[in-house]
Write a protein that holds these residues in place. Structure first.
Motif, PDB file in Angstrom:
ATOM      1  N   GLY A  42       0.787  -1.227   0.000  1.00 60.62           N
ATOM      2  CA  GLY A  42       0.000   0.000   0.000  1.00 60.62           C
ATOM      3  C   GLY A  42       0.818   1.276   0.000  1.00 60.62           C
ATOM      4  N   THR A  43       2.143   1.168  -0.172  1.00 61.59           N
ATOM      5  CA  THR A  43       3.012   2.345  -0.147  1.00 61.59           C
ATOM      6  C   THR A  43       3.609   2.598  -1.536  1.00 61.59           C
ATOM      7  N   PRO A  44       3.840   3.862  -1.874  1.00 62.07           N
ATOM      8  CA  PRO A  44       4.430   4.175  -3.185  1.00 62.07           C
ATOM      9  C   PRO A  44       5.869   3.677  -3.288  1.00 62.07           C
ATOM     10  N   ILE A  45       6.318   3.490  -4.504  1.00 63.95           N
ATOM     11  CA  ILE A  45       7.705   3.116  -4.772  1.00 63.95           C
ATOM     12  C   ILE A  45       8.421   4.343  -5.329  1.00 63.95           C
ATOM     13  N   PHE A  46       9.440   4.801  -4.599  1.00 65.01           N
ATOM     14  CA  PHE A  46      10.194   5.979  -5.014  1.00 65.01           C
ATOM     15  C   PHE A  46      11.545   5.551  -5.604  1.00 65.01           C
ATOM     16  N   GLY A  47      12.295   6.525  -6.055  1.00 67.13           N
ATOM     17  CA  GLY A  47      13.634   6.244  -6.567  1.00 67.13           C
ATOM     18  C   GLY A  47      13.677   5.869  -8.026  1.00 67.13           C
ATOM     19  N   ILE A  48      12.703   6.341  -8.811  1.00 71.35           N
ATOM     20  CA  ILE A  48      12.705   6.064 -10.254  1.00 71.35           C
ATOM     21  C   ILE A  48      13.971   6.685 -10.863  1.00 71.35           C
ATOM     22  N   PRO A  49      14.720   5.929 -11.643  1.00 73.07           N
ATOM     23  CA  PRO A  49      15.980   6.450 -12.209  1.00 73.07           C
ATOM     24  C   PRO A  49      15.766   7.708 -13.047  1.00 73.07           C
ATOM     25  N   SER A  50      16.721   8.621 -12.965  1.00 74.96           N
ATOM     26  CA  SER A  50      16.603   9.889 -13.679  1.00 74.96           C
ATOM     27  C   SER A  50      16.627   9.704 -15.187  1.00 74.96           C
ATOM     28  N   GLU A  51      17.348   8.675 -15.675  1.00 77.93           N
ATOM     29  CA  GLU A  51      17.388   8.464 -17.119  1.00 77.93           C
ATOM     30  C   GLU A  51      16.015   8.061 -17.672  1.00 77.93           C
ATOM     31  N   PHE A  52      15.226   7.377 -16.846  1.00 77.85           N
ATOM     32  CA  PHE A  52      13.874   7.037 -17.268  1.00 77.85           C
ATOM     33  C   PHE A  52      12.963   8.257 -17.166  1.00 77.85           C
ATOM     34  N   ARG A  53      13.097   9.025 -16.123  1.00 76.99           N
ATOM     35  CA  ARG A  53      12.257  10.207 -15.937  1.00 76.99           C
ATOM     36  C   ARG A  53      12.498  11.238 -17.035  1.00 76.99           C
ATOM     37  N   SER A  54      13.722  11.292 -17.535  1.00 77.40           N
ATOM     38  CA  SER A  54      14.029  12.270 -18.577  1.00 77.40           C
ATOM     39  C   SER A  54      13.257  11.984 -19.857  1.00 77.40           C
ATOM     40  N   ILE A  55      12.871  10.727 -20.069  1.00 78.89           N
ATOM     41  CA  ILE A  55      12.092  10.380 -21.258  1.00 78.89           C
ATOM     42  C   ILE A  55      10.695  10.988 -21.162  1.00 78.89           C
ATOM     43  N   ALA A  56      10.038  10.759 -20.026  1.00 79.18           N
ATOM     44  CA  ALA A  56       8.662  11.234 -19.858  1.00 79.18           C
ATOM     45  C   ALA A  56       8.576  12.749 -19.731  1.00 79.18           C
ATOM     46  N   ASN A  57       9.650  13.387 -19.246  1.00 84.51           N
ATOM     47  CA  ASN A  57       9.623  14.830 -19.030  1.00 84.51           C
ATOM     48  C   ASN A  57      10.346  15.607 -20.123  1.00 84.51           C
ATOM     49  N   GLY A  58      10.803  14.898 -21.147  1.00 81.83           N
ATOM     50  CA  GLY A  58      11.543  15.550 -22.215  1.00 81.83           C
ATOM     51  C   GLY A  58      10.638  16.112 -23.289  1.00 81.83           C
ATOM     52  N   ALA A  59      11.270  16.667 -24.313  1.00 81.29           N
ATOM     53  CA  ALA A  59      10.542  17.228 -25.446  1.00 81.29           C
ATOM     54  C   ALA A  59      11.420  17.154 -26.681  1.00 81.29           C
ATOM     55  N   VAL A  60      10.777  17.076 -27.833  1.00 80.48           N
ATOM     56  CA  VAL A  60      11.476  17.072 -29.111  1.00 80.48           C
ATOM     57  C   VAL A  60      10.937  18.244 -29.930  1.00 80.48           C
ATOM     58  N   MET A  61      11.801  19.211 -30.208  1.00 79.97           N
ATOM     59  CA  MET A  61      11.404  20.412 -30.946  1.00 79.97           C
ATOM     60  C   MET A  61      10.195  21.084 -30.288  1.00 79.97           C
ATOM     61  N   GLY A  62      10.202  21.097 -28.964  1.00 80.64           N
ATOM     62  CA  GLY A  62       9.149  21.751 -28.210  1.00 80.64           C
ATOM     63  C   GLY A  62       7.916  20.929 -27.969  1.00 80.64           C
ATOM     64  N   VAL A  63       7.842  19.729 -28.563  1.00 80.47           N
ATOM     65  CA  VAL A  63       6.679  18.858 -28.376  1.00 80.47           C
ATOM     66  C   VAL A  63       6.984  17.872 -27.254  1.00 80.47           C
ATOM     67  N   PRO A  64       6.164  17.819 -26.203  1.00 77.05           N
ATOM     68  CA  PRO A  64       6.429  16.898 -25.088  1.00 77.05           C
ATOM     69  C   PRO A  64       6.534  15.450 -25.560  1.00 77.05           C
ATOM     70  N   THR A  65       7.465  14.723 -24.973  1.00 75.51           N
ATOM     71  CA  THR A  65       7.681  13.330 -25.359  1.00 75.51           C
ATOM     72  C   THR A  65       6.425  12.476 -25.238  1.00 75.51           C
ATOM     73  N   PRO A  66       5.625  12.601 -24.164  1.00 76.26           N
ATOM     74  CA  PRO A  66       4.402  11.791 -24.095  1.00 76.26           C
ATOM     75  C   PRO A  66       3.476  11.993 -25.280  1.00 76.26           C
ATOM     76  N   VAL A  67       3.389  13.220 -25.782  1.00 75.53           N
ATOM     77  CA  VAL A  67       2.529  13.506 -26.936  1.00 75.53           C
ATOM     78  C   VAL A  67       3.061  12.782 -28.168  1.00 75.53           C
ATOM     79  N   ILE A  68       4.383  12.782 -28.332  1.00 78.19           N
ATOM     80  CA  ILE A  68       4.989  12.094 -29.478  1.00 78.19           C
ATOM     81  C   ILE A  68       4.768  10.591 -29.377  1.00 78.19           C
ATOM     82  N   ILE A  69       4.942  10.035 -28.180  1.00 76.11           N
ATOM     83  CA  ILE A  69       4.738   8.597 -27.976  1.00 76.11           C
ATOM     84  C   ILE A  69       3.313   8.206 -28.333  1.00 76.11           C
ATOM     85  N   VAL A  70       2.355   8.969 -27.845  1.00 78.90           N
ATOM     86  CA  VAL A  70       0.948   8.664 -28.118  1.00 78.90           C
ATOM     87  C   VAL A  70       0.632   8.834 -29.602  1.00 78.90           C
ATOM     88  N   ALA A  71       1.214   9.826 -30.240  1.00 80.78           N
ATOM     89  CA  ALA A  71       0.989  10.024 -31.676  1.00 80.78           C
ATOM     90  C   ALA A  71       1.476   8.812 -32.467  1.00 80.78           C
TER      91      ALA A  71
END
Length: 318
Positions: free
Chosen positions: A146-175
């Protein structure tokens, strides 16, 4: 067999509904742009798209399931279970790509269980996935205590929080995922099978469609996309919670319905689903900008869903 399938009555053109959904989105954008000058600014549009990306990822899989004549109420808990197991692997030092594949494999496995019980067990999709909703959520809670898991690696977080030419990575992935889903639905035998099974499973069986495998495939894809959505979210948050994904299934069903998917099966549109997700995202964003309380946002969402169902009934002639 393709000639037989294209002559069946449930194989229909959804471009009219897509155009109607687009008009609805433009009207919402027009109203909110008048009420709030910041609504149509580029930063806010990017924010809407990024906020809609997770629902879009879930809704793509939900649309395929709905087209096949089913429903998947377990996508939220499947996402939570995938997220917690994937995060645990990353924290334990498993290479990020392997941990991501492991998380997606969890979603695919859950989808296979759902699909097998429905296709081979002869159980109703609503009952199976409602049971899965409790089962997979319980497994996530039991595994994490019932407790959260912390310590997600920064290299993985950079994918979800990144952007390509100003477009957020999640938007590109979903597209990219949406493009793949569109190709599957409109250009491959599996897409024809999904339409056929959802429209008339007995006629599809006579036409030689592998009905059981088609249903199972739809649920496996739904599970995989739920896992990907969960990975996007934990990358943004930096933690995986076992309560993640609460009510995701309702938003996904709403987006699919708004986009023209028939809850009776046999009809749906990837483009329409994406527009439905953006409509929901724009609606909530606009109401937030206007400082409208959250329960009024739920009211507006419910009204839109009901109107979409009335339009679907009127246009289907049923």
């Amino acid at each position: 067999m393709n000639n037989i399938l294209t002559k069946l009555p449930f194989v229909s053109n959804v471009r009219f509904r897509d155009a109607g959904t687009l008009v609805g989105l433009l009207l919402i954008a027009l109203v909110f742009s008048i009420l709030s000058p910041s609504f149509l600014t580029m930063p806010n549009i990017g924010n809407i798209l990024q906020q809609s990306s997770i629902n879009a990822c879930i809704a793509l899989g939900m649309t395929l399931v709905i087209i096949s004549g089913g429903i998947d109420l377990s996508v939220g808990p499947v996402a939570a279970l995938s997220a917690t197991l994937g995060a645990a692997m990353m924290v334990a030092g498993v290479p990020v790509p392997i941990a991501m594949l492991g998380a997606i494999a969890v979603g695919v496995s859950c989808g296979f269980v759902n699909g097998a019980l429905i296709a081979w067990g002869g159980l109703q999709p609503f009952i199976v996935t409602l049971g899965g909703l409790s089962l997979y959520r319980a497994l996530a809670l039991i595994y994490t205590g019932g407790t959260p898991i912390f310590g997600i690696p920064s290299e993985f977080r950079s994918i979800a929080n990144g952007a390509v030419m100003g477009v957020p990575t999640p938007v590109i992935i979903v597209a990219i995922l949406a493009l793949i889903a569109w190709v599957v639905l409109t250009k491959t035998p599996l897409g024809e099978y999904l339409m056929a099974v959802g429209g008339n499973p007995e006629a599809a069986r006579v036409a030689g469609v592998p009905v059981s495998l088609t249903k199972i495939s739809a649920y496996m894809i739904s599970g995989a996309l739920a896992s990907i959505a969960s990975l996007i979210l934990i990358g943004r948050l930096g933690a995986a919670e076992p309560t993640l994904g609460n009510l995701w299934e309702l938003d996904a069903i709403a987006a699919s319905a708004i986009g023209g998917a028939s809850l009776m099966g046999g009809r749906g549109s990837i483009v329409g689903t994406l527009l439905g997700c953006v409509i929901l995202g724009a609606l909530r964003n606009g109401l937030t900008l206007l400082n409208v309380q959250a329960f009024y946002q739920l009211l507006a969402t419910g009204i839109i869903i009901i109107v979409a169902m009335l339009i679907d009934r009127a246009t289907s002639g049923k």
